[in-house]
Design a protein around this motif. Structure first.
Motif, PDB file in Angstrom:
ATOM      1  N   THR A 229       0.831  -1.205   0.000  1.00 29.20           N
ATOM      2  CA  THR A 229       0.000   0.000   0.000  1.00 29.20           C
ATOM      3  C   THR A 229       0.859   1.246   0.000  1.00 29.20           C
ATOM      4  N   GLY A 230       1.911   1.265   0.813  1.00 28.01           N
ATOM      5  CA  GLY A 230       2.817   2.406   0.834  1.00 28.01           C
ATOM      6  C   GLY A 230       3.467   2.632  -0.521  1.00 28.01           C
ATOM      7  N   ALA A 231       3.871   1.552  -1.172  1.00 27.11           N
ATOM      8  CA  ALA A 231       4.495   1.671  -2.488  1.00 27.11           C
ATOM      9  C   ALA A 231       3.517   2.227  -3.523  1.00 27.11           C
ATOM     10  N   ALA A 232       2.269   1.735  -3.500  1.00 20.77           N
ATOM     11  CA  ALA A 232       1.263   2.202  -4.458  1.00 20.77           C
ATOM     12  C   ALA A 232       0.947   3.676  -4.247  1.00 20.77           C
ATOM     13  N   PRO A 287     -11.018  -3.188  -2.412  1.00 17.75           N
ATOM     14  CA  PRO A 287     -11.397  -2.262  -3.492  1.00 17.75           C
ATOM     15  C   PRO A 287     -10.379  -1.142  -3.699  1.00 17.75           C
ATOM     16  N   ALA A 288      -9.770  -0.655  -2.614  1.00 21.62           N
ATOM     17  CA  ALA A 288      -8.777   0.413  -2.751  1.00 21.62           C
ATOM     18  C   ALA A 288      -7.597  -0.059  -3.598  1.00 21.62           C
ATOM     19  N   MET A 289      -7.096  -1.259  -3.321  1.00 25.56           N
ATOM     20  CA  MET A 289      -5.956  -1.759  -4.089  1.00 25.56           C
ATOM     21  C   MET A 289      -6.346  -2.090  -5.526  1.00 25.56           C
ATOM     22  N   VAL A 290      -7.573  -2.561  -5.732  1.00 28.29           N
ATOM     23  CA  VAL A 290      -8.034  -2.812  -7.101  1.00 28.29           C
ATOM     24  C   VAL A 290      -8.088  -1.496  -7.881  1.00 28.29           C
ATOM     25  N   LEU A 291      -8.555  -0.429  -7.230  1.00 29.59           N
ATOM     26  CA  LEU A 291      -8.598   0.876  -7.897  1.00 29.59           C
ATOM     27  C   LEU A 291      -7.196   1.387  -8.200  1.00 29.59           C
ATOM     28  N   HIS A 350       5.027  -0.010   6.214  1.00 27.30           N
ATOM     29  CA  HIS A 350       4.398   0.915   5.266  1.00 27.30           C
ATOM     30  C   HIS A 350       5.409   1.908   4.709  1.00 27.30           C
ATOM     31  N   ASP A 351       6.253   2.462   5.581  1.00 25.76           N
ATOM     32  CA  ASP A 351       7.185   3.496   5.147  1.00 25.76           C
ATOM     33  C   ASP A 351       8.276   2.949   4.235  1.00 25.76           C
ATOM     34  N   LEU A 352       8.630   1.665   4.408  1.00 25.01           N
ATOM     35  CA  LEU A 352       9.579   1.057   3.473  1.00 25.01           C
ATOM     36  C   LEU A 352       8.985   1.042   2.067  1.00 25.01           C
TER      37      LEU A 352
END
Length: 405
Positions: A229-232, A287-291, A350-352
């Motif tokens: 999620t952090g990377a996206a 859904p957030a990651m799919v978007l 997350h920060d990585l």
């Protein structure tokens, strides 16, 4: 009613989030306004010190390195001196960092300032998250953390507009002095928070390495989803302007596109929190990651300002829908009595991702920029699957549960 399930009082007790307005949400917005004003000026300040554009970009990225280096120590700091003490310590480090960056006679001193600003952000961020987790009932945790994330995004969105005046008057350092003032004001506002009952323990009983070892399964599964999620999230800040320039969209139009996407992000903050609390962490995260995957997948197909803007809005919705999500899941699975230490390790995951997402875009983008977008889209799909498999959900009873790891 006979045979009915007992309701956890914590879940049924109303908690008006407005009581946190002046101690958490407004200070967060003020702090982020200062950062939002200064962030675009860091590169210009580095250029003023005589480095190349490439070197300036690397040096400014040291703020992310500072956050990564400080995430684990921040957990121990909060555990030992409490949230209020950690806010004070983090703010002091931030003040030193901003002054060093603004007054730096050479690029070495400026680099030190960038690292210290990142360290300040890590300590500040963990302290406010830890405080909210302690005082907000679980049933309203998603709303509270999403509102805090939304306040941060709102401040970052407004910062460049408020910083325009000081920058016009004194140059890039004008925004840094605004950041200095915002750091001091926000810290003073949060000094009124009280230490949550039962949250401090003997420091000798708390070991960061033990906490990580005890929770390695959670950090290796749910933490992997947090990293993706952090990377996206971070990749869009690098990839969108690069692609816009690649297809011939002007700088002013690109800025407008970012503004619209940022506004969508902010507007989504509170609805995202309601969705997290009402329908669950999985039902929001997937859904957030799919978007994210859809937005990045569409980007190589765009060639005009309108189509690039459409992809940016999709990514803005994804980013807004994930507001507060990672913090909420971390709060759900944090062990009792060792919350701060665990959250430090959780934020590190997350920060990585946030640090290395743009690096991956740069490496792959050097070969094929469209390929970088496809790679991030594929990684986002993997993140959606990880969330579907491991993220906690909130069933009808309101109790947070997670699938077997």
């Amino acid at each position: 009613m006979s045979g009915s399930a007992r309701v956890d009082p914590e879940l049924s007790e109303p908690f008006p989030l407005r009581r946190l307005t002046w101690t958490v949400f407004v200070p967060m917005a003020v702090y982020s306004t200062g950062y939002g004003a200064a962030a675009p000026m860091y590169v210009l300040r580095a250029l003023d010190l005589g480095v190349s554009a490439a070197a300036a970009g690397i040096i400014v990225a040291l703020t992310g390195l500072g956050m990564v280096l400080a995430d684990l120590p921040a957990g121990s700091i909060v555990a030992r001196i409490g949230e209020r003490g950690a806010v004070a310590a983090g703010s002091l480090v931030g003040v030193v960092g901003v002054v060093a960056a603004a007054c730096a006679p050479n690029i070495g001193m400026f680099a030190v300032g960038m690292v210290l600003i990142g360290v300040s952000g890590a300590v500040w961020g963990l302290a406010r998250q830890s405080y909210l987790v302690a005082v907000v009932p679980r049933a309203r945790r998603g709303r509270a953390l999403s509102l805090m994330a939304g306040a941060s995004r709102f401040g970052t969105f407004c910062g460049p507009f408020l910083g325009a005046g000081p920058v016009h008057a004194v140059g890039p350092n004008g925004a840094l002095w605004l950041q200095l003032g915002a750091t001091v004001v926000s810290a003073a506002a949060m000094m009124s928070i009280a230490t949550p009952d039962g949250e401090r323990a003997d420091a000798s009983e708390r070991s960061m390495s033990v906490v990580i070892a005890e929770n390695r399964r959670v950090l290796g599964t749910l933490g992997a989803a947090a990293l993706v999620t952090g990377a996206a999230r971070a990749a869009r800040v690098t990839l969108l302007p690069l692609w816009a320039a690649h297809v011939g969209v002007g700088a002013a139009t690109t800025s407008l596109i970012f503004g619209v996407a940022g506004a969508v992000d902010v507007v989504m903050s509170y609805p995202a929190g309601v969705w997290i609390d009402r329908y669950g962490r999985r039902a929001t995260g997937v859904p957030a990651m799919v978007l994210f995957a859809v937005g990045y997948g569409l980007l190589p197909l765009t060639s005009t300002a309108v189509t690039v803007g459409a992809a940016a809005v999709v990514l803005g919705v994804a980013n807004g829908l994930s507001n507060g999500l990672i913090m909420t899941v971390g709060a759900d699975v944090a062990p009792v009595g060792k919350r701060a230490e665990f959250l430090g390790a959780w934020r590190l995951a997350h920060d990585l991702g946030y640090l290395f997402g743009p690096v991956a875009v740069g490496v792959v983008g050097a070969v094929a920029l469209g390929g970088a977008a496809v790679v991030v889209a594929v990684v986002s799909v993997a993140g959606a699957e990880a969330m579907r498999r491991w993220f906690p959900g909130v069933p009808a009873g309101g109790d947070v549960v997670s699938r077997k790891l």
